[in-house]
Design an enzyme around this catalytic site. Structure first.
Site: not given
Ligand code: DOR
Length: 436
Positions: A94, A230, A301
């Protein structure tokens, strides 16, 4: 003449027992393990009896490059990684642009080769349209599907699109399991709430449980390798405990083990993430799942956002918190509190992720295996301070906590990458490989 010898270490065996001895590294491998190695080396570390462990593999990080390098980049993220004893990482798609094509993947590898001090692997991100790329882009550790929207634009929430992806191909699918339809339906109900605790209420346990159930049913229908990222709820642990096929794995992150909704009071949006932090009962359910093997391993994460962004308040602050450099000290502290063992730490943080992603020769201290190692100090407690963090965003949800188990040296492919608080800037990690 070896490249590197670590002498006088307490060396961890995969079963959690230890022995006093030396480790010689050559050509990126563990060349010899013995009580005493008489040969010379170009460089020697005197471990002074400290614990030498396999390097940690962090199988879920967001290093923000390309697109959001003001939060983190592959250089800064990998430096934070080795500070925390992490020698290999799997990075999420992402980014901006997202990693959804071969060209975007090639671009990430080119950047990583320039600046990563740890070993690196990347996911390919699923969209409703890129099925061909999902099955052909290479090398990838797996396909990432955001079933619920989080940071960035990636989302596959239509069950028909999900079914198409699960039914075609053989690669591992890793899911961010939150039910987008339920989140959208509940958003209206929470309009007007500005207290961060509302985040956990809105994206409730049922959001996670329902999406995990759907991913599991598709995985069973097509016997498709599935990894649930997660895991955050006791309900998902119960679901998997009932029926978990051999081709399914699950992970938990320290945030869901050590934080709960009580932490919003002091930390506010700093601890806002997706899936959200839950209750103490969920913490306990996740620990139980780890201990009995329903949960296979630990990721972080690592999802850095700046303090300015977090100060936007709920619901405008972005979700996510940094974690790659604190996971091992947190877990080693838990070991010393009697919550887990050195054998479990190695399974959860070293060879467990390697086995699930089929990364060969990593995660155990054995002759012939890759010389990815971390020497940790189990005697000196250190309080977490914002200004000591290596992540570009320079903050941590663990600030103020006393942790014992910080790396002294981290060795990547037989080269010292981290040395008493300093990065050896010339070292470079390598791309990870996968057995298929
Ligand atoms: O809290 C999160 N932040 N969950 C995710 O799945 C993505 C991540 C992010 O890329 O900031």
């Amino acid at each position: 003449m070896y490249n590197l010898i670590v002498r006088n270490a307490r060396i961890a065996r995969p079963d959690g027992s230890t022995f006093e001895g030396d480790v010689a590294c050559e050509d990126g491998k563990i060349a010899r393990l013995d009580h005493h190695i008489g040969a010379e080396a170009r460089e020697t570390i005197d471990a002074e009896g400290h614990l030498l462990m396999p390097g940690v593999i962090d199988p879920q990080v967001h290093f923000r490059e390309p697109g959001k390098e003001y939060k983190e980049d592959l250089g800064s993220g990998s430096r934070a990684a080795v500070r925390g004893g992490v020698t290999s990482f799997l990075e999420m798609p992402n980014t901006d642009p997202p990693t959804t094509t071969q060209a975007a993947l090639d671009e990430k590898f080119a950047r990583a080769a320039q600046k990563c001090v740890a070993n690196y692997g990347f996911f390919i991100g699923a969209t409703p349209e890129n099925l061909h790329e999902l099955n052909t882009a290479s090398p990838v550790c797996g396909i990432k599907i955001f079933m619920g929207a989080s940071t960035g634009c990636l989302l596959v929430n239509d069950p028909k699109d999900l079914e198409r992806i699960f039914s075609q191909g053989t690669r591992l699918i890793a899911v961010h399991a939150e039910d987008e339809a339920r989140i959208r339906a509940r958003r209206e109900q929470f309009a007007g709430r500005v207290d961060p605790a509302a985040h956990s209420e809105l994206r409730d346990n049922e959001c996670a449980r329902h999406a995990t159930e759907l991913a599991l049913s598709l995985s069973k229908k097509y016997q498709r390798r599935l990894h649930i990222l997660h895991l955050s709820t006791k309900e998902e642990v119960a679901l998997l405990r009932q029926d978990k096929p051999s081709w399914v794995t699950a992970e938990v992150i320290p945030n869901h083990l050590f934080l709960n909704t009580g932490d919003y009071t002091n930390l506010g949006t700093l601890v806002q993430m997706n899936p959200p932090i839950r209750t103490i009962t969920d913490n306990m359910g996740l620990w139980a799942g780890l201990h009995d093997g329903v949960i296979d391993f630990i990721a972080t994460d690592h999802a850095p956002h700046t303090l300015e962004e977090k100060a936007l308040g709920f619901p405008n602050a972005p979700s996510g918190m940094p974690g790659v450099e604190t996971s091992l000290p947190l877990m080693l502290t838990a070991t010393q509190e009697g919550r887990c063992t050195l054998a479990e730490i190695q399974k959860w943080m070293c060879y467990g992720p390697a086995e699930a992603y089929r990364i060969p020769n990593k995660g155990k201290i054995l002759e012939g295996w890759d010389a990815d190692l971390t020497l940790v100090d189990l005697h000196t407690p250190r309080v977490v301070h914002h200004d000591e963090m290596f992540t570009k965003v320079r903050w941590s949800p663990w600030v103020g906590r006393t942790l014992t188990g910080w790396p002294i040296h981290t060795i990547v492919n037989g080269e010292i990458a981290y040395d008493h608080g300093q990065i050896r800037e010339h070292t470079r990690g390598r791309p990870l490989t996968y057995l298929n």
